[in-house]
Design a protein around this motif. Structure first.
Motif, PDB file in Angstrom:
ATOM      1  N   GLY A  10       8.347  32.110   6.907  1.00 33.79           N
ATOM      2  CA  GLY A  10       9.169  32.333   5.650  1.00 33.79           C
ATOM      3  C   GLY A  10       9.528  33.597   6.508  1.00 33.79           C
ATOM      4  O   GLY A  10      11.005  33.653   6.317  1.00 33.79           O
ATOM      5  N   LEU A  11       8.421  34.673   7.043  1.00 31.05           N
ATOM      6  CA  LEU A  11       9.312  35.587   8.175  1.00 31.05           C
ATOM      7  C   LEU A  11       9.765  34.975   8.858  1.00 31.05           C
ATOM      8  O   LEU A  11      11.068  36.645   9.151  1.00 31.05           O
ATOM      9  CB  LEU A  11       8.007  36.595   8.851  1.00 31.05           C
ATOM     10  N   LEU A  12       9.566  34.482   9.374  1.00 33.92           N
ATOM     11  CA  LEU A  12      11.152  34.131  10.647  1.00 33.92           C
ATOM     12  C   LEU A  12      12.466  33.849   9.682  1.00 33.92           C
ATOM     13  O   LEU A  12      13.152  34.142  10.063  1.00 33.92           O
ATOM     14  CB  LEU A  12      10.437  32.600  11.372  1.00 33.92           C
ATOM     15  N   GLY A  13      12.758  33.360   8.736  1.00 35.00           N
ATOM     16  CA  GLY A  13      13.716  33.218   7.516  1.00 35.00           C
ATOM     17  C   GLY A  13      14.408  34.513   7.461  1.00 35.00           C
ATOM     18  O   GLY A  13      15.164  35.016   7.774  1.00 35.00           O
ATOM     19  N   VAL A  14      13.478  35.470   6.976  1.00 35.39           N
ATOM     20  CA  VAL A  14      13.961  37.136   6.924  1.00 35.39           C
ATOM     21  C   VAL A  14      14.701  37.441   7.893  1.00 35.39           C
ATOM     22  O   VAL A  14      15.522  38.230   8.085  1.00 35.39           O
ATOM     23  CB  VAL A  14      12.997  37.466   6.450  1.00 35.39           C
ATOM     24  N   ALA A  15      13.983  37.078   8.946  1.00 35.60           N
ATOM     25  CA  ALA A  15      13.964  38.175  10.292  1.00 35.60           C
ATOM     26  C   ALA A  15      15.850  37.456  10.622  1.00 35.60           C
ATOM     27  O   ALA A  15      17.171  38.098  11.241  1.00 35.60           O
ATOM     28  CB  ALA A  15      13.632  37.523  11.624  1.00 35.60           C
ATOM     29  N   ASP A  16      16.062  35.927  10.391  1.00 37.12           N
ATOM     30  CA  ASP A  16      17.258  35.173  11.022  1.00 37.12           C
ATOM     31  C   ASP A  16      18.097  36.043   9.915  1.00 37.12           C
ATOM     32  O   ASP A  16      19.512  36.758  10.420  1.00 37.12           O
ATOM     33  CB  ASP A  16      16.713  33.855  10.334  1.00 37.12           C
ATOM     34  N   LEU A  17      17.921  36.262   8.735  1.00 29.60           N
ATOM     35  CA  LEU A  17      18.898  35.882   7.333  1.00 29.60           C
ATOM     36  C   LEU A  17      18.840  38.047   7.828  1.00 29.60           C
ATOM     37  O   LEU A  17      20.344  38.198   7.058  1.00 29.60           O
ATOM     38  CB  LEU A  17      17.594  36.456   5.948  1.00 29.60           C
ATOM     39  N   ALA A  18      18.320  38.797   9.100  1.00 35.04           N
ATOM     40  CA  ALA A  18      18.828  39.800   9.169  1.00 35.04           C
ATOM     41  C   ALA A  18      19.249  39.879  10.419  1.00 35.04           C
ATOM     42  O   ALA A  18      20.237  41.284  11.093  1.00 35.04           O
ATOM     43  CB  ALA A  18      17.831  41.322   8.883  1.00 35.04           C
ATOM     44  N   THR A  19      19.687  39.201  11.577  1.00 38.09           N
ATOM     45  CA  THR A  19      20.531  38.807  12.305  1.00 38.09           C
ATOM     46  C   THR A  19      21.894  39.509  12.383  1.00 38.09           C
ATOM     47  O   THR A  19      22.199  40.347  13.242  1.00 38.09           O
ATOM     48  CB  THR A  19      20.074  37.402  13.121  1.00 38.09           C
ATOM     49  N   PRO A  20      22.603  39.134  10.801  1.00 36.10           N
ATOM     50  CA  PRO A  20      24.013  39.550  11.015  1.00 36.10           C
ATOM     51  C   PRO A  20      23.829  40.993  11.238  1.00 36.10           C
ATOM     52  O   PRO A  20      24.658  42.074  12.031  1.00 36.10           O
ATOM     53  CB  PRO A  20      24.667  39.046  10.070  1.00 36.10           C
ATOM     54  N   LEU A  21      23.191  42.070  10.533  1.00 36.33           N
ATOM     55  CA  LEU A  21      23.229  43.839  10.449  1.00 36.33           C
ATOM     56  C   LEU A  21      22.474  44.511  11.795  1.00 36.33           C
ATOM     57  O   LEU A  21      23.032  44.699  11.797  1.00 36.33           O
ATOM     58  CB  LEU A  21      21.952  43.320   9.405  1.00 36.33           C
ATOM     59  N   THR A  22      22.150  43.569  12.731  1.00 35.52           N
ATOM     60  CA  THR A  22      21.253  43.540  13.941  1.00 35.52           C
ATOM     61  C   THR A  22      21.779  43.344  14.998  1.00 35.52           C
ATOM     62  O   THR A  22      21.654  44.118  16.552  1.00 35.52           O
ATOM     63  CB  THR A  22      19.776  43.406  14.459  1.00 35.52           C
ATOM     64  N   THR A  23      23.260  42.655  15.267  1.00 36.92           N
ATOM     65  CA  THR A  23      24.083  42.418  16.297  1.00 36.92           C
ATOM     66  C   THR A  23      24.516  43.042  15.870  1.00 36.92           C
ATOM     67  O   THR A  23      25.228  43.991  15.816  1.00 36.92           O
ATOM     68  CB  THR A  23      24.096  40.951  16.279  1.00 36.92           C
ATOM     69  N   ASP A  24      24.938  43.070  17.909  1.00 37.58           N
ATOM     70  CA  ASP A  24      26.324  44.221  18.318  1.00 37.58           C
ATOM     71  C   ASP A  24      27.840  43.640  18.658  1.00 37.58           C
ATOM     72  O   ASP A  24      28.216  44.086  18.484  1.00 37.58           O
ATOM     73  CB  ASP A  24      25.986  44.606  19.471  1.00 37.58           C
ATOM     74  N   GLY A  25      27.616  41.809  17.982  1.00 34.89           N
ATOM     75  CA  GLY A  25      28.468  41.285  18.418  1.00 34.89           C
ATOM     76  C   GLY A  25      29.240  40.465  19.139  1.00 34.89           C
ATOM     77  O   GLY A  25      29.119  39.434  19.751  1.00 34.89           O
ATOM     78  N   ASP A  26      28.092  40.684  20.705  1.00 37.44           N
ATOM     79  CA  ASP A  26      28.009  40.124  21.750  1.00 37.44           C
ATOM     80  C   ASP A  26      26.553  39.659  21.806  1.00 37.44           C
ATOM     81  O   ASP A  26      26.084  38.588  22.455  1.00 37.44           O
ATOM     82  CB  ASP A  26      28.633  40.692  23.382  1.00 37.44           C
ATOM     83  N   HIS A  27      25.656  39.986  21.368  1.00 40.08           N
ATOM     84  CA  HIS A  27      24.150  39.312  21.538  1.00 40.08           C
ATOM     85  C   HIS A  27      23.170  39.369  20.748  1.00 40.08           C
ATOM     86  O   HIS A  27      22.415  40.675  20.166  1.00 40.08           O
ATOM     87  CB  HIS A  27      23.171  39.875  22.575  1.00 40.08           C
ATOM     88  N   PRO A  28      23.903  38.161  19.588  1.00 37.77           N
ATOM     89  CA  PRO A  28      24.260  37.598  19.791  1.00 37.77           C
ATOM     90  C   PRO A  28      25.835  37.229  19.185  1.00 37.77           C
ATOM     91  O   PRO A  28      25.904  38.281  18.056  1.00 37.77           O
ATOM     92  CB  PRO A  28      23.160  35.858  18.872  1.00 37.77           C
ATOM     93  N   PRO A  29      26.173  36.330  19.759  1.00 36.32           N
ATOM     94  CA  PRO A  29      27.754  36.917  19.192  1.00 36.32           C
ATOM     95  C   PRO A  29      27.550  35.856  17.268  1.00 36.32           C
ATOM     96  O   PRO A  29      26.785  36.019  16.549  1.00 36.32           O
ATOM     97  CB  PRO A  29      28.253  35.682  19.661  1.00 36.32           C
ATOM     98  N   MET A  30      28.079  37.036  16.717  1.00 40.83           N
ATOM     99  CA  MET A  30      28.621  37.354  15.216  1.00 40.83           C
ATOM    100  C   MET A  30      28.489  35.978  14.516  1.00 40.83           C
ATOM    101  O   MET A  30      27.882  35.671  13.519  1.00 40.83           O
ATOM    102  CB  MET A  30      29.852  38.225  14.609  1.00 40.83           C
ATOM    103  N   SER A  31      29.100  34.120  15.188  1.00 38.87           N
ATOM    104  CA  SER A  31      29.035  33.302  14.340  1.00 38.87           C
ATOM    105  C   SER A  31      27.507  32.828  14.761  1.00 38.87           C
ATOM    106  O   SER A  31      27.242  32.314  13.823  1.00 38.87           O
ATOM    107  CB  SER A  31      30.115  32.375  15.216  1.00 38.87           C
ATOM    108  N   ILE A  32      26.997  33.292  15.441  1.00 39.40           N
ATOM    109  CA  ILE A  32      24.973  32.700  16.290  1.00 39.40           C
ATOM    110  C   ILE A  32      24.719  33.513  15.149  1.00 39.40           C
ATOM    111  O   ILE A  32      23.663  32.965  14.147  1.00 39.40           O
ATOM    112  CB  ILE A  32      24.862  33.190  17.430  1.00 39.40           C
ATOM    113  N   ALA A  33      24.982  35.163  14.848  1.00 36.71           N
ATOM    114  CA  ALA A  33      24.543  35.552  13.780  1.00 36.71           C
ATOM    115  C   ALA A  33      24.265  35.267  12.382  1.00 36.71           C
ATOM    116  O   ALA A  33      23.588  35.441  11.515  1.00 36.71           O
ATOM    117  CB  ALA A  33      24.710  37.280  13.914  1.00 36.71           C
TER     118      ALA A  33
END
Length: 114
Positions: A10-33
């Protein structure tokens, strides 16, 4: 089914859910985020169902968490990935392995606790 594993997944799911907010668009790419966020949201739904005793939710949950870990693997091989992202990917992959194994272990009761 071990509840520790569900909490970790569940904690990993929360971290995944926040990925688009923490990316710079390149690392990871926005599509992956965004894909990671969708996997995180679905994982949280499945964790909730598994927590309530729906054992059928474990197989798709484990599949999604492994898919999420596999999305992080390119970070180990690309040359332009920041060190912090590589460390985060390593922690995520390791935590996924621990969470999946913990979910699959049978629940143990304390001696004399009935």
């Amino acid at each position: 089914m071990n509840k520790f594993g569900l909490v970790l997944l569940g904690l990993l799911g929360v971290a995944d859910l926040a990925t688009p907010l923490t990316t710079d668009g390149d690392h990871p790419p926005m599509s992956i985020a965004i894909g990671s966020a969708v996997i995180g949201l679905l994982s949280l739904v499945l964790v909730g169902l598994a927590w309530r005793g729906k054992r059928w939710a474990l197989a798709p949950l484990i599949t999604l968490r492994i898919a999420s870990a596999l999305l992080a693997v390119p970070a180990f091989f690309a040359s332009d990935v920041p060190a912090a992202a590589v460390v985060a990917a390593g922690v995520g992959v390791g935590a996924t392995i621990v969470g999946v194994v913990a979910v699959l272990l049978p629940r143990r009761e304390l001696a004399g606790a009935r």
